[in-house]
Design a protein around this motif. Structure first.
Motif, PDB file in Angstrom:
ATOM      1  N   GLN A  23     -13.804   0.111  26.221  1.00 19.85           N
ATOM      2  CA  GLN A  23     -13.495  -1.245  25.855  1.00 19.85           C
ATOM      3  C   GLN A  23     -13.710  -1.448  24.539  1.00 19.85           C
ATOM      4  O   GLN A  23     -14.502  -0.883  23.936  1.00 19.85           O
ATOM      5  N   PRO A  24     -12.793  -2.307  24.021  1.00 16.55           N
ATOM      6  CA  PRO A  24     -12.922  -2.625  22.594  1.00 16.55           C
ATOM      7  C   PRO A  24     -13.965  -3.288  22.514  1.00 16.55           C
ATOM      8  O   PRO A  24     -14.510  -3.993  23.365  1.00 16.55           O
ATOM      9  N   LEU A  25     -14.619  -3.238  20.874  1.00 18.45           N
ATOM     10  CA  LEU A  25     -15.563  -4.211  20.739  1.00 18.45           C
ATOM     11  C   LEU A  25     -15.096  -5.749  20.588  1.00 18.45           C
ATOM     12  O   LEU A  25     -13.765  -5.652  20.302  1.00 18.45           O
ATOM     13  N   PRO A  26     -16.009  -6.661  20.713  1.00 19.88           N
ATOM     14  CA  PRO A  26     -15.277  -8.069  20.798  1.00 19.88           C
ATOM     15  C   PRO A  26     -14.939  -8.540  19.371  1.00 19.88           C
ATOM     16  O   PRO A  26     -15.296  -7.722  18.327  1.00 19.88           O
ATOM     17  N   ALA A  27     -14.271  -9.510  19.376  1.00 17.43           N
ATOM     18  CA  ALA A  27     -13.555  -9.826  18.009  1.00 17.43           C
ATOM     19  C   ALA A  27     -14.843 -10.209  16.911  1.00 17.43           C
ATOM     20  O   ALA A  27     -14.689  -9.950  15.722  1.00 17.43           O
ATOM     21  N   ALA A  28     -15.787 -10.657  17.848  1.00 17.24           N
ATOM     22  CA  ALA A  28     -17.254 -10.915  16.526  1.00 17.24           C
ATOM     23  C   ALA A  28     -17.624  -9.791  15.936  1.00 17.24           C
ATOM     24  O   ALA A  28     -18.305  -9.648  14.882  1.00 17.24           O
ATOM     25  N   ALA A  29     -17.251  -8.520  16.593  1.00 21.25           N
ATOM     26  CA  ALA A  29     -17.836  -7.258  15.871  1.00 21.25           C
ATOM     27  C   ALA A  29     -16.760  -6.931  14.790  1.00 21.25           C
ATOM     28  O   ALA A  29     -17.038  -5.899  13.848  1.00 21.25           O
ATOM     29  N   PRO A  77     -19.415   2.119  15.540  1.00 23.80           N
ATOM     30  CA  PRO A  77     -20.011   3.029  16.490  1.00 23.80           C
ATOM     31  C   PRO A  77     -19.225   4.293  16.546  1.00 23.80           C
ATOM     32  O   PRO A  77     -17.956   4.151  16.707  1.00 23.80           O
ATOM     33  N   ALA A  78     -19.947   5.371  16.545  1.00 24.66           N
ATOM     34  CA  ALA A  78     -19.248   6.553  17.132  1.00 24.66           C
ATOM     35  C   ALA A  78     -18.825   6.720  18.383  1.00 24.66           C
ATOM     36  O   ALA A  78     -19.678   5.897  19.201  1.00 24.66           O
ATOM     37  N   SER A  79     -18.140   7.586  18.929  1.00 22.96           N
ATOM     38  CA  SER A  79     -17.725   7.603  20.246  1.00 22.96           C
ATOM     39  C   SER A  79     -19.021   7.627  21.225  1.00 22.96           C
ATOM     40  O   SER A  79     -18.872   7.031  22.215  1.00 22.96           O
ATOM     41  N   TYR A  80     -19.852   8.470  20.792  1.00 19.60           N
ATOM     42  CA  TYR A  80     -21.145   8.842  21.583  1.00 19.60           C
ATOM     43  C   TYR A  80     -21.992   7.782  21.621  1.00 19.60           C
ATOM     44  O   TYR A  80     -22.950   7.729  22.412  1.00 19.60           O
ATOM     45  N   GLU A  91     -27.342   1.748  29.672  1.00 21.34           N
ATOM     46  CA  GLU A  91     -26.272   1.979  28.806  1.00 21.34           C
ATOM     47  C   GLU A  91     -26.493   1.314  27.597  1.00 21.34           C
ATOM     48  O   GLU A  91     -27.229   0.479  27.242  1.00 21.34           O
ATOM     49  N   ILE A  92     -25.768   1.980  26.520  1.00 16.83           N
ATOM     50  CA  ILE A  92     -26.042   1.633  25.123  1.00 16.83           C
ATOM     51  C   ILE A  92     -25.725  -0.091  24.943  1.00 16.83           C
ATOM     52  O   ILE A  92     -24.458  -0.245  25.390  1.00 16.83           O
ATOM     53  N   GLY A  93     -26.505  -0.794  24.470  1.00 19.60           N
ATOM     54  CA  GLY A  93     -26.109  -2.168  24.656  1.00 19.60           C
ATOM     55  C   GLY A  93     -26.412  -2.671  23.115  1.00 19.60           C
ATOM     56  O   GLY A  93     -26.334  -4.215  22.879  1.00 19.60           O
ATOM     57  N   TRP A  94     -26.308  -2.045  22.060  1.00 18.27           N
ATOM     58  CA  TRP A  94     -26.313  -2.448  20.712  1.00 18.27           C
ATOM     59  C   TRP A  94     -25.172  -1.811  19.993  1.00 18.27           C
ATOM     60  O   TRP A  94     -24.400  -0.958  20.605  1.00 18.27           O
ATOM     61  N   TRP A  95     -25.121  -1.988  18.568  1.00 23.02           N
ATOM     62  CA  TRP A  95     -23.853  -1.501  18.004  1.00 23.02           C
ATOM     63  C   TRP A  95     -24.521  -0.901  16.904  1.00 23.02           C
ATOM     64  O   TRP A  95     -25.217  -1.118  16.153  1.00 23.02           O
ATOM     65  N   GLN A  96     -24.048   0.168  16.881  1.00 21.64           N
ATOM     66  CA  GLN A  96     -24.164   1.433  15.657  1.00 21.64           C
ATOM     67  C   GLN A  96     -23.527   0.978  14.449  1.00 21.64           C
ATOM     68  O   GLN A  96     -22.286   0.585  14.309  1.00 21.64           O
ATOM     69  N   CYS A  97     -24.116   0.264  13.384  1.00 24.42           N
ATOM     70  CA  CYS A  97     -23.612  -0.021  12.360  1.00 24.42           C
ATOM     71  C   CYS A  97     -23.550   0.716  11.076  1.00 24.42           C
ATOM     72  O   CYS A  97     -24.956   1.267  10.775  1.00 24.42           O
ATOM     73  N   VAL A 115     -28.088  -2.502  15.699  1.00 21.42           N
ATOM     74  CA  VAL A 115     -27.983  -3.943  15.520  1.00 21.42           C
ATOM     75  C   VAL A 115     -27.535  -4.197  17.067  1.00 21.42           C
ATOM     76  O   VAL A 115     -26.693  -3.999  17.476  1.00 21.42           O
ATOM     77  N   LEU A 116     -28.413  -5.424  17.383  1.00 23.37           N
ATOM     78  CA  LEU A 116     -28.106  -6.048  18.692  1.00 23.37           C
ATOM     79  C   LEU A 116     -26.814  -6.955  18.598  1.00 23.37           C
ATOM     80  O   LEU A 116     -26.992  -7.554  17.574  1.00 23.37           O
ATOM     81  N   PRO A 117     -25.944  -6.785  19.386  1.00 16.37           N
ATOM     82  CA  PRO A 117     -24.801  -7.830  19.234  1.00 16.37           C
ATOM     83  C   PRO A 117     -25.242  -9.345  18.828  1.00 16.37           C
ATOM     84  O   PRO A 117     -24.824  -9.911  17.914  1.00 16.37           O
ATOM     85  N   GLU A 118     -26.222  -9.906  19.532  1.00 20.50           N
ATOM     86  CA  GLU A 118     -26.533 -11.347  19.308  1.00 20.50           C
ATOM     87  C   GLU A 118     -27.041 -11.360  17.953  1.00 20.50           C
ATOM     88  O   GLU A 118     -27.129 -12.488  17.249  1.00 20.50           O
ATOM     89  N   THR A 119     -27.945 -10.355  17.327  1.00 19.98           N
ATOM     90  CA  THR A 119     -28.461 -10.528  16.242  1.00 19.98           C
ATOM     91  C   THR A 119     -27.204 -10.193  15.062  1.00 19.98           C
ATOM     92  O   THR A 119     -27.289 -11.159  14.027  1.00 19.98           O
ATOM     93  N   PHE A 120     -26.200  -9.739  15.242  1.00 18.67           N
ATOM     94  CA  PHE A 120     -25.096  -9.347  14.426  1.00 18.67           C
ATOM     95  C   PHE A 120     -24.263 -10.670  14.353  1.00 18.67           C
ATOM     96  O   PHE A 120     -24.038 -11.029  13.196  1.00 18.67           O
ATOM     97  N   THR A 121     -24.180 -11.165  15.430  1.00 16.05           N
ATOM     98  CA  THR A 121     -23.205 -12.506  15.478  1.00 16.05           C
ATOM     99  C   THR A 121     -23.926 -13.724  14.951  1.00 16.05           C
ATOM    100  O   THR A 121     -23.410 -14.618  14.241  1.00 16.05           O
TER     101      THR A 121
END
Length: 176
Positions: A23-29, A77-80, A91-97, A115-121
């Motif tokens: 799945q693609p990352l959301p637009a916010a990423a 994020p790397a594919s892994y 499941e991985i619930g954070w974003w490798q930045c 970084v957690l998605p909510e922290t990043f956004t």
């Protein structure tokens, strides 16, 4: 940068691509965010506290970053490490930045932090899109990372120069 990266930059393409079958990352990423040193260190502290796996650095990083520098954060994020990838029982619930760091001596090097998605956004984004694209490509193509910078800096690193005092190692004899 590679010719492909230059072409992507000229065409205005966001450099982070979704791996096949994911799945693609959301637009916010699809944003690059400028950070001050305190905010960057807080992200590393949060990743370490939550044991996300990509958040080291601690006092060493804080002492060696340019205290007035601007650093740049990009979900990459790397594919892994792609969000949703199974790891242990979850499941991985954070974003490798990827982070483009400005070090105390002015050099720009790359690094990683989870970084957690909510922290990043929640972080503000103040850069025009063309500048985000240019910096995103630079962050992804910078080969010299904080580890290599630190290795080369080690010989000249002193508390007087950097303000960093390594933690004392426990040199107590061990029982055999």
């Amino acid at each position: 940068m590679t010719p492909r990266q230059w072409a992507g930059l000229l065409l205005g393409r966001w450099p982070v691509r979704t791996p096949a079958g994911r799945q693609p990352l959301p637009a916010a990423a699809n944003v690059l965010k400028p950070l001050d040193t305190e905010t960057l260190c807080a992200l590393h502290d949060e990743a370490r506290r939550l044991r996300l796996g990509l958040g080291g650095g601690g006092p060493w990083l804080r002492a060696h970053l340019d205290p007035d520098g601007v650093h740049y954060l990009l979900p990459n994020p790397a594919s892994y490490y792609w969000p949703g990838t199974p790891i242990n029982d979850a499941e991985i619930g954070w974003w490798q930045c990827t982070v483009l760091l400005r070090m105390r001596d002015g050099e720009q090097v790359s690094g990683m932090v989870a970084v957690l998605p909510e922290t990043f956004t929640a972080l503000p984004s103040t850069l025009p899109r063309w500048q985000q694209l240019r910096l995103a490509h630079r962050a992804r193509s910078t080969e010299r990372d904080a580890y290599l910078w630190g290795r080369d800096h080690k010989a000249e690193c002193t508390p007087e120069l950097c303000g960093y005092v390594p933690e004392a190692t426990n040199s107590a004899p061990t029982a055999t």
